[in-house]
Design a protein around this motif. Structure first.
Motif: not given
Length: 348
Positions: A43, A191-192, A195-196, A215
């Motif tokens: 997060t 952001r990438e 996501r990883r 978040d």
């Protein structure tokens, strides 16, 4: 919104961050006054506040650059005081300034850091090329960093923090000084990373940045937490919608304020020739207020209805907007210098 109790250090998990009761003093100045933070694995926590609020001090403690005077902190399963070496091996830090050598090329910077992490010659070189491609820097890989734009330097600095593939990243105001296009590009990179599966602690002065990336958000001022929650939860603290009207002349200000006060809850706020006030009922209330203003002969230049922003939250909570505050920064005590940030990014 404001939890009555804080979870134990174990609750953050081995890939998260947990701090309880962090205190740091510089003489009579209290930089941190009992700060609690929890960042679950995978997060993003946005630590938000003006310069001098204590953000960089908190980062410096969590990355072992300085020791707290009181409190505890566990990062990626390791105690920052009892086992700082383990913390350094599990984090990546990108400070407020790009800590890269401008006389080396982009590839040489990443290759050097990989070797300092003892990845070995082959692996360091491969990792450097991999990150240059990932951060869209391949075309500039063999150019000296001094020829890079500000956005390119920030991307290279973030790549440097990822050389050892750490589970936790700490980004201290990563987009300060960037133009809007470079900022958006860096947001896409962040952001990438999330996501990883990366865990991020992000400090920022930019309300939009916190809203776009985090978040959960903790707002601090004068070393203390003053609010906590998601962006929507924080906005709810301010109330509903706000009516804003701009006038043609100053002569109508008093009349406009009296009319608007009949339709709003709370005192109307005047800024120049603009009158703003929180209202309930949305467009219907706005329409009624406009009719009353027209009947009173108030000349309007512009009118609008908007939802509260995080800037509104900060203004309500602290009495000032979250902008650069050099005076506050000077009162926050000494800050680790750039060399300390550089040493953290390559520490093993």
């Amino acid at each position: 919104m404001h939890p009555s109790t804080h979870p134990s250090a174990a609750s953050a998990g081995p890939g998260g961050i947990e701090a309880n009761g962090l205190v740091k003093r510089y003489g009579d100045v209290v930089a941190l006054a009992g700060l609690d933070l929890v960042v679950p694995p995978g997060t993003v926590l946005g630590l938000l506040g003006p310069n001098g609020a204590g953000k960089t001090t908190a980062v410096s403690i969590l990355t072992t650059l300085i020791a707290p005077d009181a409190g505890t902190a566990v990062v990626a399963g390791a105690d920052v005081v009892a086992d700082p070496r383990a913390v350094r091996a599990r984090i990546g830090l990108s400070g407020q300034y790009a800590a890269v050598d401008e006389h080396l090329t982009g590839f040489e910077n990443l290759d050097m850091i990989g070797r300092l992490y003892r990845l070995g010659r082959r692996r360091a070189a491969a990792r450097g090329r991999e990150l240059l491609e990932r951060f869209s820097l391949t075309d500039a890989a063999d150019r000296p960093v001094k020829t890079y734009s500000g956005g390119m330097r920030r991307r290279l600095d973030l790549a440097a923090a990822l050389v050892a593939e750490p589970p936790v990243l700490v980004l201290d105001e990563p987009t300060t000084g960037l133009d809007p296009r470079s900022r958006n590009e860096l947001w896409d990179v962040i952001r990438e990373l999330v996501r990883r599966g990366s865990t991020l602690l992000l400090t920022t002065q930019y309300m939009e940045e916190a809203e776009q990336l985090a978040d959960d958000i903790v707002v601090i001022d004068h070393g203390r937490e003053i609010a906590r929650g998601t962006a929507d939860e924080l906005k709810a603290m301010v109330g509903g919608e706000r009516m804003e009207i701009s006038l043609h002349t100053d002569a109508d200000l008093d009349t406009a304020r009296r009319v608007v006060a009949r339709f709003c809850h709370g005192e109307p706020h005047i800024d120049g020739r603009t009158v703003a006030a929180p209202i309930s009922g949305g467009a219907q209330t706005l329409t009624e207020a406009l009719r009353a203003l027209d009947s009173a002969g108030v000349g309007l230049l512009d009118v609008g209805l908007r939802r509260p922003t995080l800037d509104d939250v900060f203004l309500v909570l602290t009495g000032h907007v979250a902008e650069d505050d050099a005076a506050a920064a000077s009162n926050a005590g000494p800050t680790p210098d750039r060399r300390s940030d550089e040493s953290m990014e390559v520490a093993v």
